[in-house]
Design a protein around this motif. Structure first.
Motif, mmCIF file in Angstrom:
data_model
loop_
_atom_site.group_PDB
_atom_site.id
_atom_site.type_symbol
_atom_site.label_atom_id
_atom_site.label_comp_id
_atom_site.label_asym_id
_atom_site.label_seq_id
_atom_site.Cartn_x
_atom_site.Cartn_y
_atom_site.Cartn_z
ATOM 1 N N ASP A 232 0.823 -1.205 0.000
ATOM 2 C CA ASP A 232 0.000 0.000 0.000
ATOM 3 C C ASP A 232 0.861 1.261 0.000
ATOM 4 N N ARG A 233 1.911 1.242 0.808
ATOM 5 C CA ARG A 233 2.784 2.418 0.887
ATOM 6 C C ARG A 233 3.994 2.296 -0.031
ATOM 7 N N LYS A 234 4.099 1.161 -0.725
ATOM 8 C CA LYS A 234 5.196 0.916 -1.659
ATOM 9 C C LYS A 234 6.546 1.081 -0.976
ATOM 10 N N ARG A 235 6.672 0.412 0.174
ATOM 11 C CA ARG A 235 7.898 0.492 0.946
ATOM 12 C C ARG A 235 8.252 -0.879 1.505
ATOM 13 N N GLN A 236 9.533 -1.072 1.778
ATOM 14 C CA GLN A 236 10.009 -2.243 2.492
ATOM 15 C C GLN A 236 9.986 -1.940 3.992
ATOM 16 N N HIS A 237 9.688 -2.958 4.798
ATOM 17 C CA HIS A 237 9.577 -2.743 6.238
ATOM 18 C C HIS A 237 10.406 -3.802 6.965
ATOM 19 N N ILE A 238 11.254 -3.351 7.884
ATOM 20 C CA ILE A 238 12.029 -4.242 8.747
ATOM 21 C C ILE A 238 11.672 -3.922 10.189
ATOM 22 N N SER A 239 11.291 -4.934 10.948
ATOM 23 C CA SER A 239 11.004 -4.738 12.364
ATOM 24 C C SER A 239 12.028 -5.499 13.189
ATOM 25 N N PHE A 240 12.669 -4.795 14.130
ATOM 26 C CA PHE A 240 13.666 -5.387 15.016
ATOM 27 C C PHE A 240 13.036 -5.711 16.359
ATOM 28 N N LEU A 241 13.283 -6.912 16.853
ATOM 29 C CA LEU A 241 12.871 -7.276 18.205
ATOM 30 C C LEU A 241 13.927 -6.778 19.179
ATOM 31 N N CYS A 242 13.516 -5.977 20.151
ATOM 32 C CA CYS A 242 14.456 -5.354 21.082
ATOM 33 C C CYS A 242 14.072 -5.693 22.517
ATOM 34 N N GLN A 243 15.065 -5.715 23.387
ATOM 35 C CA GLN A 243 14.831 -5.865 24.819
ATOM 36 C C GLN A 243 15.223 -4.551 25.477
ATOM 37 N N THR A 244 14.532 -4.182 26.527
ATOM 38 C CA THR A 244 14.798 -2.907 27.174
ATOM 39 C C THR A 244 15.027 -3.092 28.667
ATOM 40 N N ALA A 245 15.774 -2.168 29.244
ATOM 41 C CA ALA A 245 15.997 -2.169 30.685
ATOM 42 C C ALA A 245 14.818 -1.472 31.362
ATOM 43 N N GLU A 246 14.866 -1.363 32.670
ATOM 44 C CA GLU A 246 13.806 -0.679 33.404
ATOM 45 C C GLU A 246 13.803 0.805 33.040
ATOM 46 N N GLY A 247 12.641 1.412 33.163
ATOM 47 C CA GLY A 247 12.541 2.836 32.868
ATOM 48 C C GLY A 247 11.240 3.151 32.168
ATOM 49 N N GLU A 248 10.910 4.438 32.104
ATOM 50 C CA GLU A 248 9.704 4.888 31.446
ATOM 51 C C GLU A 248 10.057 5.563 30.133
ATOM 52 N N PRO A 249 9.293 5.305 29.073
ATOM 53 C CA PRO A 249 9.590 5.920 27.771
ATOM 54 C C PRO A 249 9.262 7.407 27.781
ATOM 55 N N SER A 250 9.988 8.163 26.974
ATOM 56 C CA SER A 250 9.710 9.596 26.850
ATOM 57 C C SER A 250 8.526 9.848 25.931
ATOM 58 N N LYS A 251 8.167 8.861 25.138
ATOM 59 C CA LYS A 251 6.955 8.955 24.325
ATOM 60 C C LYS A 251 6.368 7.560 24.185
ATOM 61 N N GLY A 252 5.047 7.507 24.036
ATOM 62 C CA GLY A 252 4.387 6.227 23.928
ATOM 63 C C GLY A 252 4.146 5.600 25.289
#
Length: 302
Positions: A232-252
């Motif tokens: 639909d957007r005529k783009r390639q998409h790569i999604s990375f699986l990530c692990q995070t440490a403790e903490g609160e996000p600045s967005k989301g």
């Protein structure tokens, strides 16, 4: 050292099961020994157990089958030379590496992505190999990307991204998981989405690091979890699986991977990916999706 919590163990098992490992122990004289192996898998979560396979022709055979325990060290993507050292017939494989004894007593290599220090539960003869089953007594894991091996070559998250980073109209997204929750952000249209950005001229490896940094979290990209063509957007998409440490996000916000928490996802392809991730997380067995936003295949990586 991470407590022996079932959720933490499941995360550690699932994240690093595809990695190159170095199995270590002490011989009867107390000298350290080890070998490179990729036949490592979990056996049980309660009690926590893992297994590795050892050839009966190995020079370490007698010492390992009589050892009180062993450790499994999951190498990082920049420890290829350590893998090579412990795979070669080197007289003193520990001469060029830093290590220390783990809580259970087996050698732990410095700087690895994860380690499991085990007592010996049982040995099982299996043809020309012996199966070493260990009960995990202590372990630790971090978000450093692990080292993989496939079809005679080492595979790292960086090389996987670089193989696609020159594709035009490339998007990367970050699947950042913490304690059974995933980070979602406002998509600008009243819905939710994974953090994502257009790669443009910086390359996928740099883009995913910049994207993670923008969330305010201390996380690193793990393996490529999904690669698909967004027709639909005529783009390639790569999604990375990530692990995070403790903490609160600045967005989301971190939302659970269950129930109606994902109802506000506006991209059906990403919603399907998150539903797959939720199902795979239960068992700790992950796959990589290849295809487009409507259909494709999942190739197992464990």
């Amino acid at each position: 050292m991470t407590p022996l919590d079932p959720r933490a163990l499941r995360t550690a098992f699932g994240t690093f099961m595809t990695g190159v490992t170095v199995v270590t122990a002490h011989d009867n004289d107390g000298a350290p020994l080890g070998f490179t192996a990729n036949s490592f898998t979990s056996v049980s979560l309660d009690p926590p157990m893992v297994l590795v396979c050892l050839a009966s022709t190995s020079r370490n055979y007698d010492a390992l089958v009589t050892a009180d325990g062993f450790a499994v060290n999951i190498l990082t993507e920049n420890q290829i030379e350590i893998s090579n050292t412990f795979a070669r017939p080197v007289e003193d494989r520990f001469a060029t590496v830093k290590w220390h004894n783990g809580p259970q007593g087996s050698p732990i290599l410095d700087g690895v992505s994860s380690w499991f220090d085990c007592s010996m539960h049982k040995t099982v003869d299996a043809g020309d190999h012996v199966i070493l089953i260990g009960q995990v007594e202590a372990f630790d894991a971090n978000s450093t990307p692990g080292l993989g091996y496939a079809r005679g070559a080492y595979v790292t998250p960086s090389t996987a991204a670089e193989a696609l980073e020159h594709s035009p109209n490339l998007i990367v997204s970050a699947l950042i998981e913490k304690d059974g929750h995933v980070l979602l952000v406002d998509d600008g249209n009243g819905g939710l989405a994974l953090p994502e950005c257009v790669v443009e001229g910086q390359g996928a490896s740099a883009a995913i690091k910049t994207l993670i940094s923008s969330t305010g979290l201390q996380a690193q990209p793990g393996f490529v979890y999904s690669v698909f063509e967004d027709l639909d957007r005529k783009r390639q998409h790569i999604s990375f699986l990530c692990q995070t440490a403790e903490g609160e996000p600045s967005k989301g916000v971190f939302v659970p991977l269950t129930g109606s928490a994902l109802d506000d996802m506006t991209d059906p392809a990403i919603l399907t990916m998150l539903e797959r991730f939720a199902a795979e997380s239960v068992l700790g067995n992950y796959g990589v999706y290849f295809g487009d936003q409507k259909s494709g295949e999942v190739r197992a990586v464990t």
